[in-house]
Design an enzyme around this catalytic site. Structure first.
Site, PDB file in Angstrom:
ATOM      1  N   GLY A 210       2.435   2.117  10.650  1.00  0.00           N
ATOM      2  CA  GLY A 210       3.337   3.255  10.474  1.00  0.00           C
ATOM      3  C   GLY A 210       4.045   3.674  11.743  1.00  0.00           C
ATOM      4  O   GLY A 210       4.673   4.727  11.797  1.00  0.00           O
TER       5      GLY A 210
ATOM      6  N   GLU B 255      -5.260  -5.274  10.506  1.00  0.00           N
ATOM      7  CA  GLU B 255      -4.225  -4.252  10.713  1.00  0.00           C
ATOM      8  C   GLU B 255      -4.490  -3.518  12.025  1.00  0.00           C
ATOM      9  O   GLU B 255      -5.294  -2.577  12.065  1.00  0.00           O
ATOM     10  CB  GLU B 255      -4.259  -3.229   9.573  1.00  0.00           C
ATOM     11  CG  GLU B 255      -4.001  -3.824   8.207  1.00  0.00           C
ATOM     12  CD  GLU B 255      -3.428  -2.783   7.268  1.00  0.00           C
ATOM     13  OE1 GLU B 255      -2.327  -2.997   6.772  1.00  0.00           O
ATOM     14  OE2 GLU B 255      -4.072  -1.733   7.059  1.00  0.00           O
TER      15      GLU B 255
ATOM     16  N   GLU C 222      -6.872   4.436   7.895  1.00  0.00           N
ATOM     17  CA  GLU C 222      -6.725   5.871   7.594  1.00  0.00           C
ATOM     18  C   GLU C 222      -7.997   6.413   6.950  1.00  0.00           C
ATOM     19  O   GLU C 222      -8.385   7.567   7.178  1.00  0.00           O
ATOM     20  CB  GLU C 222      -5.497   6.086   6.695  1.00  0.00           C
ATOM     21  CG  GLU C 222      -4.215   5.873   7.489  1.00  0.00           C
ATOM     22  CD  GLU C 222      -3.033   5.395   6.669  1.00  0.00           C
ATOM     23  OE1 GLU C 222      -3.068   5.503   5.434  1.00  0.00           O
ATOM     24  OE2 GLU C 222      -2.067   4.902   7.281  1.00  0.00           O
TER      25      GLU C 222
ATOM     26  N   ASN D 219       0.852  -1.193   0.000  1.00  0.00           N
ATOM     27  CA  ASN D 219       0.000   0.000   0.000  1.00  0.00           C
ATOM     28  C   ASN D 219       0.889   1.244   0.000  1.00  0.00           C
ATOM     29  O   ASN D 219       1.492   1.576   1.013  1.00  0.00           O
ATOM     30  CB  ASN D 219      -0.898  -0.021   1.249  1.00  0.00           C
ATOM     31  CG  ASN D 219      -1.711   1.247   1.386  1.00  0.00           C
ATOM     32  OD1 ASN D 219      -1.859   2.014   0.441  1.00  0.00           O
ATOM     33  ND2 ASN D 219      -2.261   1.470   2.584  1.00  0.00           N
ATOM     34  N   TRP D 220       0.967   1.887  -1.156  1.00  0.00           N
ATOM     35  CA  TRP D 220       1.850   3.060  -1.273  1.00  0.00           C
ATOM     36  C   TRP D 220       1.250   4.307  -0.621  1.00  0.00           C
ATOM     37  O   TRP D 220       1.936   5.311  -0.488  1.00  0.00           O
ATOM     38  CB  TRP D 220       2.121   3.367  -2.744  1.00  0.00           C
ATOM     39  CG  TRP D 220       2.866   2.317  -3.496  1.00  0.00           C
ATOM     40  CD1 TRP D 220       3.266   1.074  -3.057  1.00  0.00           C
ATOM     41  CD2 TRP D 220       3.315   2.413  -4.858  1.00  0.00           C
ATOM     42  NE1 TRP D 220       3.912   0.401  -4.059  1.00  0.00           N
ATOM     43  CE2 TRP D 220       3.962   1.191  -5.175  1.00  0.00           C
ATOM     44  CE3 TRP D 220       3.221   3.399  -5.831  1.00  0.00           C
ATOM     45  CZ2 TRP D 220       4.519   0.963  -6.435  1.00  0.00           C
ATOM     46  CZ3 TRP D 220       3.774   3.161  -7.079  1.00  0.00           C
ATOM     47  CH2 TRP D 220       4.417   1.956  -7.372  1.00  0.00           C
ATOM     48  N   LYS D 221      -0.015   4.267  -0.302  1.00  0.00           N
ATOM     49  CA  LYS D 221      -0.710   5.444   0.245  1.00  0.00           C
ATOM     50  C   LYS D 221      -0.504   6.643  -0.702  1.00  0.00           C
ATOM     51  O   LYS D 221      -0.401   6.447  -1.904  1.00  0.00           O
ATOM     52  CB  LYS D 221      -0.249   5.746   1.669  1.00  0.00           C
ATOM     53  CG  LYS D 221      -0.232   4.491   2.539  1.00  0.00           C
ATOM     54  CD  LYS D 221      -0.040   4.789   3.986  1.00  0.00           C
ATOM     55  CE  LYS D 221       0.154   3.474   4.739  1.00  0.00           C
ATOM     56  NZ  LYS D 221       0.057   3.610   6.170  1.00  0.00           N
TER      57      LYS D 221
ATOM     58  N   HIS E 273      -9.431   0.817   4.944  1.00  0.00           N
ATOM     59  CA  HIS E 273      -8.144   1.057   5.618  1.00  0.00           C
ATOM     60  C   HIS E 273      -8.393   1.987   6.809  1.00  0.00           C
ATOM     61  O   HIS E 273      -9.227   2.890   6.737  1.00  0.00           O
ATOM     62  CB  HIS E 273      -7.139   1.678   4.645  1.00  0.00           C
ATOM     63  CG  HIS E 273      -5.751   1.690   5.185  1.00  0.00           C
ATOM     64  ND1 HIS E 273      -5.329   2.625   6.100  1.00  0.00           N
ATOM     65  CD2 HIS E 273      -4.697   0.862   4.964  1.00  0.00           C
ATOM     66  CE1 HIS E 273      -4.067   2.374   6.414  1.00  0.00           C
ATOM     67  NE2 HIS E 273      -3.657   1.315   5.736  1.00  0.00           N
TER      68      HIS E 273
ATOM     69  N   GLY F 262       2.821  -1.252   4.272  1.00  0.00           N
ATOM     70  CA  GLY F 262       2.828   0.170   3.935  1.00  0.00           C
ATOM     71  C   GLY F 262       4.241   0.635   3.617  1.00  0.00           C
ATOM     72  O   GLY F 262       4.752   0.451   2.517  1.00  0.00           O
ATOM     73  N   GLY F 263       4.887   1.239   4.612  1.00  0.00           N
ATOM     74  CA  GLY F 263       6.184   1.884   4.410  1.00  0.00           C
ATOM     75  C   GLY F 263       7.206   1.036   3.666  1.00  0.00           C
ATOM     76  O   GLY F 263       7.883   1.523   2.749  1.00  0.00           O
TER      77      GLY F 263
ATOM     78  N   SER G 137       3.498  -2.315  10.207  1.00  0.00           N
ATOM     79  CA  SER G 137       4.964  -2.297  10.324  1.00  0.00           C
ATOM     80  C   SER G 137       5.616  -3.629   9.946  1.00  0.00           C
ATOM     81  O   SER G 137       6.616  -4.029  10.546  1.00  0.00           O
ATOM     82  CB  SER G 137       5.393  -1.853  11.725  1.00  0.00           C
ATOM     83  OG  SER G 137       4.924  -0.536  11.977  1.00  0.00           O
TER      84      SER G 137
END
Ligand code: PEP
Length: 254
Positions: free
Chosen positions: A176, A170, A100, A9-11, A98, A237-238, A216
Site C-alpha cells: 500500500g 509480502e 495487517e 485482496n479487497w481488504k 496478512h 491489494g489496491g 504494490s
C-alpha cells in the site's frame, strides 16, 4: 507444475453494489481476454462471499477466498468466522497471516499455525502471507526472519498438507506504499524461501509450491515482477479494486 495465481485482496473496501459491479467486470474481462492457465482468486470482505460465489461459479478460472478465518472450530467467539462455515458456502481459499492482521490484530506465528491447521482440516487452501518490515530489512537478517515465519507456522505440516499451501511473500514496506520490491529483491526472497522449503520437504514439494509476490503490484510493474523464475504470481491489494488494472495484471501472469 506449480500453479500460476493472481489473487486480489479487497481488504475492507466496497459496498455491496460496488462489489457486484467489480466482480461482474472482472468476470467479463477474464472470460473475454484471459486465455492462459492462471488461477484468479478474489478475496472480498466475507459478508459478500455467498453472493459473489454465484457470480463466479460459471468461470472456472475464478475462485473466491476469505481474508481470514478463526483458529477455533466453533463456539462462543463473537464476530469470528470459522473455516467450516467458509467451506459450507463453497469457498476454496483463505488468506492467513496478512501483515495487517499480524499488526492490528496481533496474530502470531503460533496462532497462524492453528489457523492453517483448521483451514486444511476443512479442505480450504491457505494463502499464507509472510514478509519483513523496513526496519527488519535494514537492520536484521530479513531472509532469516521470513524463513522463520514459515518454519513456525507451516513446518509442523505433513508433506501432503504442506503441498496444499500457497505462500505469499509480502514485504510490509511495499504494501500500500507504492514502493515495490525490485524484481531482484523479490527473486532473492522467493528463491531463498523455495530452498528453505526444499530443505524441509524436498525439491519436488518446493518446486510445486506456488510463491506469490505482494506489495504494490500494479498494471505497470506486474510483467517485470512475474518474469522472475521463482515468482509464481501476485497477491494484489489496491490495484485489484480496479477491474482494468487487475485484468492487466492477470494477463501479465498467464
Ligand atoms: C496486500 O494487501 O496484500 C497488498 C499487497 O496491497 P497493495 O497491492 O495495495 O500493496
Amino acid at each position: 507444475m506449480r500453479k500460476k495465481i493472481v489473487a486480489g485482496n479487497w481488504k475492507m473496501n466496497k459496498t455491496l453494489d460496488e462489489a457486484l459491479a467489480l466482480t461482474s467486470e472482472v468476470v467479463n474481462m477474464v472470460n473475454d481476454e484471459v486465455t492462459g492457465d492462471v488461477q484468479v482468486i478474489l478475496c472480498p470482505p466475507a459478508i459478500y462471499l455467498t453472493t459473489l460465489n454465484k457470480y463466479v461459479e460459471n468461470s472456472p478460472k475464478i475462485a473466491l477466498a476469505a481474508q481470514n478465518c478463526s483458529d477455533k472450530a466453533s463456539g462462543a467467539y463473537t464476530g469470528e468466522i470459522s473455516a467450516s462455515m467458509l467451506k459450507s458456502i463453497g469457498i476454496e481459499y483463505v488468506v492467513l497471516g496478512h501483515s495487517e492482521r499480524r499488526e492490528y490484530f496481533g496474530e502470531t506465528n503460533a496462532q497462524l499455525a492453528g489457523k492453517v491447521n483448521i483451514a486444511l482440516e476443512n479442505g480450504l487452501t491457505p494463502i499464507f502471507c509472510c514478509g519483513e518490515s523496513l526496519n527488519q530489512r535494514q537492520n536484521e537478517d530479513y531472509i532469516g526472519f521470513v524463513k522463520n515465519q514459515i518454519t513456525e507456522s507451516l513446518f509442523h505440516l505433513s508433506e501432503e498438507q504442506f503441498g496444499k499451501v500457497v505462500i505469499a511473500y509480502e514485504p510490509i514496506w511495499a504494501i500500500g506504499t507504492g514502493l515495490t520490491a525490485s524484481s531482484e529483491q523479490a527473486q532473492e526472497m522467493h528463491a531463498a524461501l523455495r530452498a528453505h522449503i526444499a530443505g524441509k520437504y524436498g525439491n519436488e514439494v518446493a518446486d510445486n509450491t506456488s510463491i506469490l509476490y505482494g506489495g504494490s503490484v500494479g498494471a505497470a510493474n506486474a510483467e517485470e515482477l512475474f518474469a522472475s523464475p521463482d515468482v509464481d504470481g501476485g497477491l494484489v491489494g489496491g490495484a485489484s479494486l480496479k477491474s482494468r488494472d487487475f485484468t492487466t495484471i492477470i494477463k501479465a501472469r498467464q
